[in-house]
Design an enzyme around this catalytic site. Structure first.
Site, PDB file in Angstrom:
ATOM      1  N   CYS A  11       0.874  -1.183   0.000  1.00 40.18           N
ATOM      2  CA  CYS A  11       0.000   0.000   0.000  1.00 40.18           C
ATOM      3  C   CYS A  11       0.904   1.224   0.000  1.00 40.18           C
ATOM      4  O   CYS A  11       2.070   1.131  -0.399  1.00 40.18           O
ATOM      5  CB  CYS A  11      -0.981  -0.029   1.172  1.00 40.18           C
ATOM      6  SG  CYS A  11      -0.234  -0.059   2.805  1.00 40.18           S
ATOM      7  N   ARG A  17      -3.390  -0.716   5.436  1.00 35.23           N
ATOM      8  CA  ARG A  17      -3.963  -1.803   4.648  1.00 35.23           C
ATOM      9  C   ARG A  17      -3.048  -3.015   4.503  1.00 35.23           C
ATOM     10  O   ARG A  17      -3.467  -4.148   4.777  1.00 35.23           O
ATOM     11  CB  ARG A  17      -4.352  -1.284   3.249  1.00 35.23           C
ATOM     12  CG  ARG A  17      -5.502  -0.308   3.273  1.00 35.23           C
ATOM     13  CD  ARG A  17      -5.628   0.442   1.963  1.00 35.23           C
ATOM     14  NE  ARG A  17      -4.517   1.377   1.760  1.00 35.23           N
ATOM     15  CZ  ARG A  17      -4.354   2.145   0.695  1.00 35.23           C
ATOM     16  NH1 ARG A  17      -5.220   2.065  -0.302  1.00 35.23           N
ATOM     17  NH2 ARG A  17      -3.343   2.982   0.619  1.00 35.23           N
ATOM     18  N   ASP A 127      -8.210   3.680   1.036  1.00 37.45           N
ATOM     19  CA  ASP A 127      -7.247   4.138   2.035  1.00 37.45           C
ATOM     20  C   ASP A 127      -8.010   4.585   3.288  1.00 37.45           C
ATOM     21  O   ASP A 127      -8.772   5.543   3.228  1.00 37.45           O
ATOM     22  CB  ASP A 127      -6.477   5.309   1.397  1.00 37.45           C
ATOM     23  CG  ASP A 127      -5.519   5.969   2.354  1.00 37.45           C
ATOM     24  OD1 ASP A 127      -5.466   5.556   3.531  1.00 37.45           O
ATOM     25  OD2 ASP A 127      -4.822   6.901   1.930  1.00 37.45           O
TER      26      ASP A 127
HETATM   27  P1  4NP Z   1      -1.837   2.740   4.055  1.00 39.51           P
HETATM   28  O1  4NP Z   1      -2.506   4.092   4.614  1.00 39.51           O
HETATM   29  O2  4NP Z   1      -1.280   3.086   2.683  1.00 39.51           O
HETATM   30  O3  4NP Z   1      -2.979   1.791   3.973  1.00 39.51           O
HETATM   31  O4  4NP Z   1      -0.771   2.353   5.045  1.00 39.51           O
HETATM   32  C1  4NP Z   1      -1.845   5.330   4.605  1.00 39.51           C
HETATM   33  C2  4NP Z   1      -0.881   5.600   5.538  1.00 39.51           C
HETATM   34  C3  4NP Z   1      -0.237   6.827   5.524  1.00 39.51           C
HETATM   35  C4  4NP Z   1      -0.569   7.772   4.575  1.00 39.51           C
HETATM   36  C5  4NP Z   1      -1.548   7.501   3.635  1.00 39.51           C
HETATM   37  C6  4NP Z   1      -2.174   6.267   3.655  1.00 39.51           C
HETATM   38  N1  4NP Z   1       0.059   9.030   4.568  1.00 39.51           N
HETATM   39  O5  4NP Z   1      -0.303   9.906   3.752  1.00 39.51           O
HETATM   40  O6  4NP Z   1       1.023   9.259   5.350  1.00 39.51           O
END
Ligand code: 4NP
Length: 162
Positions: A11, A17, A127
Protein backbone atom coordinates in the site's frame (compact mmCIF):
# COMPACT_ATOMS: atom_id res chain seq x y z
CA UNK A 1 9.42 -29.97 -2.72
CA UNK A 2 9.78 -26.48 -4.19
CA UNK A 3 10.56 -23.45 -2.08
CA UNK A 4 7.76 -21.41 -0.45
CA UNK A 5 5.89 -18.82 -2.51
CA UNK A 6 6.92 -15.31 -1.53
CA UNK A 7 4.07 -12.80 -1.34
CA UNK A 8 4.33 -9.05 -0.63
CA UNK A 9 1.25 -6.87 -0.04
CA UNK A 10 1.80 -3.23 -0.94
CA UNK A 11 0.00 0.00 0.00
CA UNK A 12 1.21 3.58 0.40
CA UNK A 13 2.35 3.80 4.01
CA UNK A 14 2.54 0.13 5.07
CA UNK A 15 0.78 1.01 8.30
CA UNK A 16 -2.95 0.51 7.53
CA UNK A 17 -3.96 -1.80 4.65
CA UNK A 18 -0.97 -3.98 3.77
CA UNK A 19 -0.13 -4.94 7.39
CA UNK A 20 -3.72 -6.19 7.72
CA UNK A 21 -3.47 -8.06 4.42
CA UNK A 22 -0.21 -9.66 5.57
CA UNK A 23 -1.81 -10.82 8.84
CA UNK A 24 -4.97 -12.12 7.19
CA UNK A 25 -3.06 -13.99 4.49
CA UNK A 26 -0.74 -15.69 6.95
CA UNK A 27 -3.64 -16.66 9.24
CA UNK A 28 -5.61 -18.07 6.31
CA UNK A 29 -2.63 -20.07 5.04
CA UNK A 30 -2.08 -21.49 8.52
CA UNK A 31 -5.73 -22.37 8.95
CA UNK A 32 -5.62 -24.22 5.64
CA UNK A 33 -2.50 -26.11 6.73
CA UNK A 34 -0.35 -24.48 4.03
CA UNK A 35 1.50 -22.00 6.22
CA UNK A 36 4.80 -23.68 5.31
CA UNK A 37 4.18 -23.06 1.60
CA UNK A 38 4.10 -19.26 1.82
CA UNK A 39 6.31 -16.42 3.00
CA UNK A 40 4.17 -13.33 3.57
CA UNK A 41 5.44 -9.76 3.85
CA UNK A 42 4.19 -6.21 3.27
CA UNK A 43 5.70 -2.88 2.26
CA UNK A 44 4.76 0.69 1.32
CA UNK A 45 5.63 2.67 -1.78
CA UNK A 46 6.30 5.67 0.46
CA UNK A 47 9.03 5.52 3.09
CA UNK A 48 7.22 8.09 5.19
CA UNK A 49 6.29 5.71 8.02
CA UNK A 50 9.42 3.54 7.91
CA UNK A 51 9.95 1.68 11.20
CA UNK A 52 6.46 2.40 12.57
CA UNK A 53 4.10 -0.22 13.96
CA UNK A 54 0.73 -0.63 12.23
CA UNK A 55 -2.00 1.96 12.84
CA UNK A 56 -3.82 1.27 16.15
CA UNK A 57 -7.11 0.78 14.25
CA UNK A 58 -5.50 -1.90 12.05
CA UNK A 59 -4.08 -3.59 15.14
CA UNK A 60 -7.52 -3.47 16.79
CA UNK A 61 -9.54 -4.85 13.89
CA UNK A 62 -7.00 -7.64 13.35
CA UNK A 63 -7.06 -8.53 17.07
CA UNK A 64 -10.87 -8.67 16.97
CA UNK A 65 -10.42 -11.53 14.49
CA UNK A 66 -7.69 -13.29 16.47
CA UNK A 67 -4.81 -11.95 14.38
CA UNK A 68 -1.82 -10.26 16.04
CA UNK A 69 -0.03 -7.77 13.77
CA UNK A 70 1.65 -5.72 16.52
CA UNK A 71 5.18 -6.90 15.71
CA UNK A 72 5.06 -5.66 12.11
CA UNK A 73 7.13 -2.57 11.17
CA UNK A 74 6.63 -0.35 8.14
CA UNK A 75 9.22 -0.53 5.41
CA UNK A 76 9.53 0.92 1.95
CA UNK A 77 9.21 -1.35 -1.09
CA UNK A 78 12.63 -1.78 -2.75
CA UNK A 79 13.53 -2.48 -6.37
CA UNK A 80 15.07 -5.79 -5.25
CA UNK A 81 11.67 -6.88 -3.86
CA UNK A 82 10.28 -6.90 -7.40
CA UNK A 83 12.72 -9.73 -8.18
CA UNK A 84 12.70 -11.60 -4.91
CA UNK A 85 8.92 -11.89 -4.44
CA UNK A 86 6.81 -14.26 -6.51
CA UNK A 87 3.60 -12.23 -6.24
CA UNK A 88 3.28 -8.47 -5.59
CA UNK A 89 -0.20 -7.37 -4.49
CA UNK A 90 -1.30 -3.72 -4.80
CA UNK A 91 -4.16 -2.38 -2.68
CA UNK A 92 -5.20 0.33 -5.17
CA UNK A 93 -4.43 1.65 -8.64
CA UNK A 94 -2.12 4.33 -7.36
CA UNK A 95 -0.03 1.68 -5.54
CA UNK A 96 0.00 -0.32 -8.78
CA UNK A 97 1.33 2.64 -10.77
CA UNK A 98 3.97 3.36 -8.14
CA UNK A 99 5.14 -0.26 -8.22
CA UNK A 100 5.30 -0.21 -12.03
CA UNK A 101 7.37 2.98 -11.84
CA UNK A 102 9.85 1.29 -9.49
CA UNK A 103 10.67 -1.48 -11.96
CA UNK A 104 9.36 -4.30 -14.14
CA UNK A 105 7.28 -7.18 -12.75
CA UNK A 106 5.82 -9.94 -14.97
CA UNK A 107 2.14 -9.06 -15.58
CA UNK A 108 0.72 -12.18 -13.93
CA UNK A 109 2.84 -11.58 -10.82
CA UNK A 110 1.64 -8.02 -10.15
CA UNK A 111 -2.01 -8.06 -9.11
CA UNK A 112 -4.72 -5.85 -7.61
CA UNK A 113 -6.12 -7.22 -4.36
CA UNK A 114 -9.78 -6.61 -5.17
CA UNK A 115 -9.58 -8.50 -8.44
CA UNK A 116 -9.90 -11.56 -6.17
CA UNK A 117 -13.00 -10.39 -4.30
CA UNK A 118 -16.19 -12.06 -5.51
CA UNK A 119 -18.66 -9.43 -6.77
CA UNK A 120 -16.41 -6.53 -5.75
CA UNK A 121 -18.21 -3.19 -5.87
CA UNK A 122 -14.96 -1.42 -6.72
CA UNK A 123 -11.40 -2.36 -7.72
CA UNK A 124 -9.59 -0.58 -4.92
CA UNK A 125 -9.10 -1.26 -1.23
CA UNK A 126 -9.89 2.25 0.07
CA UNK A 127 -7.25 4.14 2.04
CA UNK A 128 -8.59 4.27 5.64
CA UNK A 129 -5.83 6.55 6.96
CA UNK A 130 -7.33 9.63 8.67
CA UNK A 131 -10.74 7.94 8.77
CA UNK A 132 -12.37 6.31 11.79
CA UNK A 133 -12.59 2.68 12.93
CA UNK A 134 -15.47 1.94 10.50
CA UNK A 135 -13.13 2.51 7.56
CA UNK A 136 -10.66 -0.02 8.98
CA UNK A 137 -13.47 -2.48 9.57
CA UNK A 138 -14.47 -2.10 5.91
CA UNK A 139 -10.86 -2.70 4.82
CA UNK A 140 -10.75 -5.83 6.96
CA UNK A 141 -13.96 -7.15 5.41
CA UNK A 142 -12.78 -6.49 1.85
CA UNK A 143 -9.46 -8.22 2.52
CA UNK A 144 -11.14 -11.19 4.20
CA UNK A 145 -13.48 -11.63 1.23
CA UNK A 146 -10.68 -11.38 -1.34
CA UNK A 147 -8.03 -13.47 0.42
CA UNK A 148 -9.28 -17.03 -0.25
CA UNK A 149 -9.23 -16.62 -4.04
CA UNK A 150 -5.97 -14.71 -3.87
CA UNK A 151 -4.29 -17.46 -1.85
CA UNK A 152 -5.53 -20.05 -4.36
CA UNK A 153 -4.01 -17.96 -7.14
CA UNK A 154 -0.65 -17.52 -5.40
CA UNK A 155 -0.37 -21.24 -4.61
CA UNK A 156 -1.21 -22.07 -8.22
CA UNK A 157 1.31 -19.57 -9.61
CA UNK A 158 4.10 -21.05 -7.54
CA UNK A 159 7.66 -19.72 -7.41
CA UNK A 160 8.97 -17.77 -10.39
CA UNK A 161 11.73 -19.21 -12.50
CA UNK A 162 13.35 -16.12 -14.07
P1 4NP B 1 -1.84 2.74 4.06
O1 4NP B 1 -2.51 4.09 4.61
O2 4NP B 1 -1.28 3.09 2.68
O3 4NP B 1 -2.98 1.79 3.97
O4 4NP B 1 -0.77 2.35 5.05
C1 4NP B 1 -1.85 5.33 4.61
C2 4NP B 1 -0.88 5.60 5.54
C3 4NP B 1 -0.24 6.83 5.52
C4 4NP B 1 -0.57 7.77 4.58
C5 4NP B 1 -1.55 7.50 3.63
C6 4NP B 1 -2.17 6.27 3.66
N1 4NP B 1 0.06 9.03 4.57
O5 4NP B 1 -0.30 9.91 3.75
O6 4NP B 1 1.02 9.26 5.35
Amino acid sequence: MSRPIRIVFVCLGNICRSPLAEGICRALAESRGVGHRVVVDSAGTSGEHEGEAPNPSSIRVAAAHGIDIRAQRSRRLRVADLQSFDVVVAMDRSNLRNIERLGPVPADRLVLMRDFEPDASNQEVPDPWSYGPAAFQEVYEILARAMPAFLDYALKMGPRHD
